[in-house]
Enzyme design. Structure first.
Site, PDB file in Angstrom:
ATOM      1  N   SER A  54       0.826  -1.197   0.000  1.00  0.00           N
ATOM      2  CA  SER A  54       0.000   0.000   0.000  1.00  0.00           C
ATOM      3  C   SER A  54       0.867   1.257   0.000  1.00  0.00           C
ATOM      4  O   SER A  54       1.665   1.451  -0.920  1.00  0.00           O
ATOM      5  CB  SER A  54      -0.956  -0.054   1.203  1.00  0.00           C
ATOM      6  OG  SER A  54      -1.994   0.866   1.076  1.00  0.00           O
ATOM      7  N   ASP A 140      -8.807  -6.515  -4.728  1.00  0.00           N
ATOM      8  CA  ASP A 140      -8.327  -5.306  -4.051  1.00  0.00           C
ATOM      9  C   ASP A 140      -9.179  -4.113  -4.480  1.00  0.00           C
ATOM     10  O   ASP A 140      -9.123  -3.673  -5.630  1.00  0.00           O
ATOM     11  CB  ASP A 140      -6.859  -5.050  -4.398  1.00  0.00           C
ATOM     12  CG  ASP A 140      -6.224  -3.986  -3.498  1.00  0.00           C
ATOM     13  OD1 ASP A 140      -6.954  -3.088  -3.022  1.00  0.00           O
ATOM     14  OD2 ASP A 140      -5.003  -4.057  -3.273  1.00  0.00           O
ATOM     15  N   HIS A 174      -7.179  -6.054  -0.320  1.00  0.00           N
ATOM     16  CA  HIS A 174      -6.076  -5.139  -0.033  1.00  0.00           C
ATOM     17  C   HIS A 174      -5.419  -5.596   1.269  1.00  0.00           C
ATOM     18  O   HIS A 174      -5.802  -5.172   2.362  1.00  0.00           O
ATOM     19  CB  HIS A 174      -6.610  -3.714   0.093  1.00  0.00           C
ATOM     20  CG  HIS A 174      -5.530  -2.670   0.169  1.00  0.00           C
ATOM     21  ND1 HIS A 174      -4.735  -2.355  -0.907  1.00  0.00           N
ATOM     22  CD2 HIS A 174      -5.122  -1.869   1.189  1.00  0.00           C
ATOM     23  CE1 HIS A 174      -3.894  -1.407  -0.555  1.00  0.00           C
ATOM     24  NE2 HIS A 174      -4.099  -1.102   0.712  1.00  0.00           N
TER      25      HIS A 174
END
Length: 584
Positions: A54, A140, A174
């Site tokens: 991320s 995601d 995610h």
């Protein structure tokens, strides 16, 4: 990845401001009580890798691109192209995450080139020798797959495609993918601590993609030590915590030659938020234990005021400064200083000298070099190590070679602790005899045809300088084809042709011909469409009626009742041949 601020009651905002001021004061004091000073180890910083999830993924890309002279290995989980946000949180939270409007890859490439020319980042030529691992979960919804696809296109502009490994078929949210049962989140869950049991060793996939010859991980108890070190000496007021963490295998602590991996957490994953889960449960330490990696886990700190970083994200959109993703970015400098500190204990081994070719035959080349202060040597042919075990002498006979072929050799020195020197100056040697005939290209296929053209493509042949293309046994290219694609023109419509290709080496020797393929050109007929009622279609000669029903001429597609109410579109795909619908 949540990068923006959150609404808080006024009292909470005031408390957050006071907390931020306290953290600022804390990070300027030294040393931090209870934390160790980060030590130097026998680590060659040129073997450093960096990875992140991320915001950590974006930071990993920034570190790799900005310091590419040192960091040539990177793993990216749910990140995006370098300088994607262009210094604005608006771009960061839209095209750089949702991907509804994909990131501007051309702009990212242009910024990289411009920054490198100005010296703000290292030269982009370093990226040619990089190795890249990328992971994007199909589920995601935070950093969506089109963003990672843009990162792939970005890297492919600088890095050879066979040096990029991209996994984008796993049904993962995610999250950081692992196979550790300590991580109870399912792979399709995106919630704290954002580490999931995907039955997939994400850390191992990344490390094995960017390093050769790794030993399988240690699945038993770790032998090394977790160290909380004083991070404040490297970062002051850069939204970084007072302390960070390292994992040091026992061999590295004892002075063995080791490598370094920098593991960067994502938003809402720093130590203050999820404790030691990212430090202990991502899987890097198991690989570090068996392969002599020091792993450091730099840490951010959350703040609501100066800077606004409530989720403890790494700075990939410029909340600290305009030069956030260059070598002078506050967090970038801090992490690079940690790398340099660890690498300051490197036991440098000088490269061997005097490498020369002693003898050649049709299948062997013998090389020698001057003895160096080392216990063994590694020999590299065309960049690949050829000795399977430590080589003790200074004369090496390399066999199993092709006749009449030139090879490039380098040698490195290796100490008893395993430290390896830089490679020596290269030397070239050519085996005697005639060179082997170049092999023809494989995978010949037609990728497109028209009524008068056929486009062909094939796989590159090893050692090929150019190619020839043959139609029905006759060469059709007037000059050698430099690419692996060719369009043959001037053909007859609806005609079948036989094609073959050959490879040409640098001295003009041509290979045998490839397997042949048959290609048929399309019709020259220009399809037309007609839309009207069934009565008129019959009156105009495009359809006929029988027993009150209408049928298209040629195809006999049923069109319904013979009247003015039913309307159809007919496509004339060949002279006098009609189908219901539009042109193909």
């Amino acid at each position: 990845m949540v990068v923006g601020n959150r609404n808080k009651p006024a009292l909470c905002v005031l408390l957050s401001i006071l907390l931020a001021l306290f953290v600022l004061l804390a990070t300027t004091s030294a040393p931090v009580e209870g934390a160790e000073k980060l030590k130097a180890y026998n680590v060659n910083v040129n073997e450093t890798s960096v990875s992140g999830l991320s915001s950590g993924g974006y930071m990993a890309v920034q570190m790799h691109v900005a310091f590419s002279a040192t960091i040539r290995r990177v793993g990216v989980y749910a990140g995006g192209p370098y300088h994607c946000a262009q210094g604005t949180i608006n771009k960061a939270t839209t095209s750089c995450m949702s991907g509804s409007t994909p990131p501007d890859v051309a702009a990212a490439i242009a910024s990289t080139t411009s920054f490198a020319k100005s010296g703000a980042i290292d030269a982009t030529t370093n990226l040619k020798s990089s190795r890249v691992f990328m992971f994007s979960g199909t589920a995601d919804a935070t950093v969506k797959p089109p963003v990672m696809n843009a990162l792939y296109k970005y890297y492919a502009n600088f890095v050879p495609e066979d040096s990029i490994e991209y996994i984008n078929t796993v049904n993962a949210a995610h999250t950081f993918p692992s196979d550790d049962s300590a991580n109870i989140n399912s792979c399709t869950t995106s919630s704290s601590p954002y580490i999931s049991n995907c039955r997939l060793d994400g850390a191992g996939l990344a490390l094995e993609a960017v390093y050769d010859g790794l030993i399988p991980r240690n699945n038993a108890a770790l032998t090394g030590k977790f160290i909380e070190f004083d991070q404040s000496e490297f970062a002051s007021g850069a939204s970084m915590a007072a302390t960070a963490w390292a994992y040091v295998p026992q061999a590295c602590a004892s002075g063995a030659a080791c490598k370094l991996h920098v593991a960067l957490h994502g938003c809402l994953q720093n130590y203050a938020t999820i404790g030691d889960k990212y430090v202990r449960n991502t899987g890097y330490n198991k690989w570090a234990d068996t392969n002599n990696f020091v792993v450091i886990y730099p840490q951010t700190v959350s703040s609501y005021f100066s800077p606004s970083n409530p989720n403890g994200c790494w700075d990939w959109w410029g909340y600290l400064s305009t030069n956030y993703d260059t070598k002078n970015g506050p967090q970038m400098k801090a992490i690079k200083a940690m790398i340099d500190r660890i690498g300051s204990g490197y036991a440098h081994v000088p490269a061997p000298t005097g490498l020369a070719v002693l003898n050649t035959t049709d299948t062997e080349i013998t090389v020698s070099w001057k003895l160096a202060p080392a216990t063994a040597y590694n020999i590299y042919r065309d960049g690949v190590q050829v000795n399977s075990a430590a080589y003790k002498g200074n004369v090496y006979r390399d066999g199993g070679l092709s006749s009449g072929t030139m090879y490039t050799y380098t040698v490195t020195a290796v100490t008893e602790s395993g430290a390896e020197s830089p490679q020596s100056a290269p030397v070239q040697g050519t085996t005697t005899g005639n060179p082997p005939p170049i092999k023809p290209p494989t995978g010949l296929a037609s990728t497109a045809t028209t009524a008068s053209t056929a486009t062909l493509k094939w796989n590159a042949a090893s050692g090929a300088y150019a190619y020839n293309v043959y139609r029905n046994g006759n060469r059709v290219n007037t000059s050698p084809v430099q690419a692996t694609e060719f369009t043959d023109s001037g053909l007859q419509a609806e005609t079948t042709y036989s094609y073959q290709a050959t490879a040409i080496d640098e001295i003009g020797m041509e290979s045998s011909r490839s397997d042949s393929i048959q290609v048929t050109t399309k019709s020259a007929w220009q399809c037309k469409t007609f839309r009207t009622n069934n009565y008129q279609q019959v009156a105009d000669g495009r359809a006929h009626q029988s027993l009150g029903y209408v049928y298209a001429n040629g195809s006999n597609d049923a069109m319904g009742l013979y009247n003015l109410a039913v309307t159809h579109t007919l496509a004339e795909t060949a002279d006098g041949y009609y189908i219901i619908g539009n042109c193909p």
